[in-house]
Design an enzyme around this catalytic site. Structure first.
Site, PDB file in Angstrom:
ATOM      1  N   CYS A 104       0.837  -1.201   0.000  1.00  0.00           N
ATOM      2  CA  CYS A 104       0.000   0.000   0.000  1.00  0.00           C
ATOM      3  C   CYS A 104       0.875   1.255   0.000  1.00  0.00           C
ATOM      4  O   CYS A 104       0.593   2.224  -0.717  1.00  0.00           O
ATOM      5  CB  CYS A 104      -0.917  -0.009   1.217  1.00  0.00           C
ATOM      6  SG  CYS A 104      -2.003   1.427   1.315  1.00  0.00           S
ATOM      7  N   CYS A 201      -4.430  -2.153   6.503  1.00  0.00           N
ATOM      8  CA  CYS A 201      -4.887  -0.875   5.950  1.00  0.00           C
ATOM      9  C   CYS A 201      -6.304  -0.889   5.395  1.00  0.00           C
ATOM     10  O   CYS A 201      -7.027   0.061   5.585  1.00  0.00           O
ATOM     11  CB  CYS A 201      -3.903  -0.350   4.914  1.00  0.00           C
ATOM     12  SG  CYS A 201      -3.380  -1.564   3.702  1.00  0.00           S
TER      13      CYS A 201
END
Length: 374
Positions: A104, A201
């Site tokens: 990410c 996340c």
């Protein structure tokens, strides 16, 4: 920041958390023109009880209001699904345990977000990560650990390139978390006491196995011990990770003959996955030899300097929350490296799919994805 440092437009990733909020405030204090961006990276089941993105945006917006900066809501969910989530599922399906936060950062926060910020005329971007960037005399930049050893996040940032780091600021990287909290309270930030998020996340705090269930096929199979005895049934190899202790469903089985690290009541740990026979292999006792590794091979390499360090003695982390372990980088090529650990620093439950990150003191050199261990 020295008085001669350049004032510029800095676009800050405001997550709704306290670290990015204090980062934005510090930059404003230093005289920069600060713009806040809230990144929405996940849309599926967004009205679900575990998805906090709506509340996070409200928190980020009220922080921007208190600090006196603009905030923009940007949706990167399509990029996230293509670049991060698809890879995440591929890895799980192959029996590995990926680290989506590493991906990410490399693909969304410091690529899609950085590109967006540059279109807004930013000189730099900033995030609330606990890490530091240092410029060398030769113009190169180094990624350094955050000064708070309990919060250092360089592990998750090790795939960042020279170009990405040269455009990045980490305003809280030199502060202890306690000081960040104190500043937040002093400034009167609405999220000063907000708990740190601990979820992956995009998954947030939701039950992990239940989440994966929606996306992965699962074929049950036997759970066996190191002597080949069948102890129970697993729900699908993708749902387990090496070193896992909870959720095995075999807590009642005891082994009177377990010697090393064992004993009658010693807990069971996942030690191996045999994809060919769809068997989950477990051992008893944290110190069981099958959980101790003296070497690993990593591929899918990324080096902060753009090139690998020379072979020799370094330090490594094979998972995020661990102390640096002494190691020797014994071989490195364009696409893989080998690390060897001394007998006093054998690595526990080294897990394919996780990142092996190399350090030279406080400098994060980069790393790779663990392919195998022995």
């Amino acid at each position: 920041m020295s008085s001669g440092a350049k004032k510029q437009r800095v676009v800050v990733g405001l997550s709704g958390g306290v670290d990015s909020a204090v980062s934005a405030w510090l930059l404003k204090q230093q005289g920069h023109e600060v713009v806040g961006i809230f990144m929405k990276n996940w849309e599926d089941d967004d009205d679900d009880a575990y998805c906090s993105s709506r509340q996070d945006f409200l928190d980020a917006a009220s922080v921007a209001d208190v600090i006196g900066i603009e905030i923009e809501h940007v949706n990167f969910a399509a990029e996230y699904k293509d670049r991060v989530f698809a890879e995440f599922l591929r890895e799980y399906q192959a029996g590995r345990t990926p680290n989506p936060d590493v991906l990410c950062n490399a693909e969304i926060k410091f690529k899609a977000f950085l590109d967006h910020a540059m279109r807004l005329g930013a000189g730099k971007i900033a995030t609330g990560h606990y890490a530091r960037v240092r410029e060398r005399a030769d113009g190169r930049v180094e990624l350094l650990k955050g000064l708070d050893p309990l919060k250092d996040q360089s592990y998750f940032l090790h795939r960042l390139t020279q170009a990405q780091l040269a455009k990045t600021m980490f305003p809280v990287g030199a502060l202890p978390k306690t000081e960040v909290r104190r500043l937040a309270a002093e400034i009167g930030l609405p999220n000063a006491k907000k708990k740190d998020s601990t979820g992956i996340c995009f998954i947030g705090e939701r039950p992990f196995r239940e989440f994966l269930n929606r996306y992965l096929s699962h074929a049950p199979g036997p759970i066996q011990d190191d002597r080949g005895r069948t102890l129970g049934e697993h729900v699908g190899l993708s749902f387990y990770t090496l070193g896992q202790r909870q959720g095995l469903g075999i807590g009642g089985v005891k082994d009177r003959k377990a010697k090393r690290g064992g004993g009658e009541h010693a807990p069971w740990y996942v030690a191996r996955k045999d994809l060919a026979t769809n068997t989950l292999i477990v051992v008893q006792g944290h110190e069981h030899p099958w959980l101790q590794y003296r070497a690993l091979v990593a591929d899918d390499l990324s080096w902060v300097a753009g090139e690998p360090p020379p072979v020799g003695a370094l330090a490594a982390k094979t998972r995020y929350r661990q102390a640096d372990a002494p190691c020797v980088l014994s071989a490195v090529s364009a696409d893989r490296f080998r690390l060897e650990f001394p007998p006093e620093a054998l690595q526990w439950a080294v897990t394919p799919g996780q990142s092996a990150v190399l350090y030279d003191g406080e400098i994060c050199l980069g790393g790779g994805v663990i392919a195998s261990a022995e």
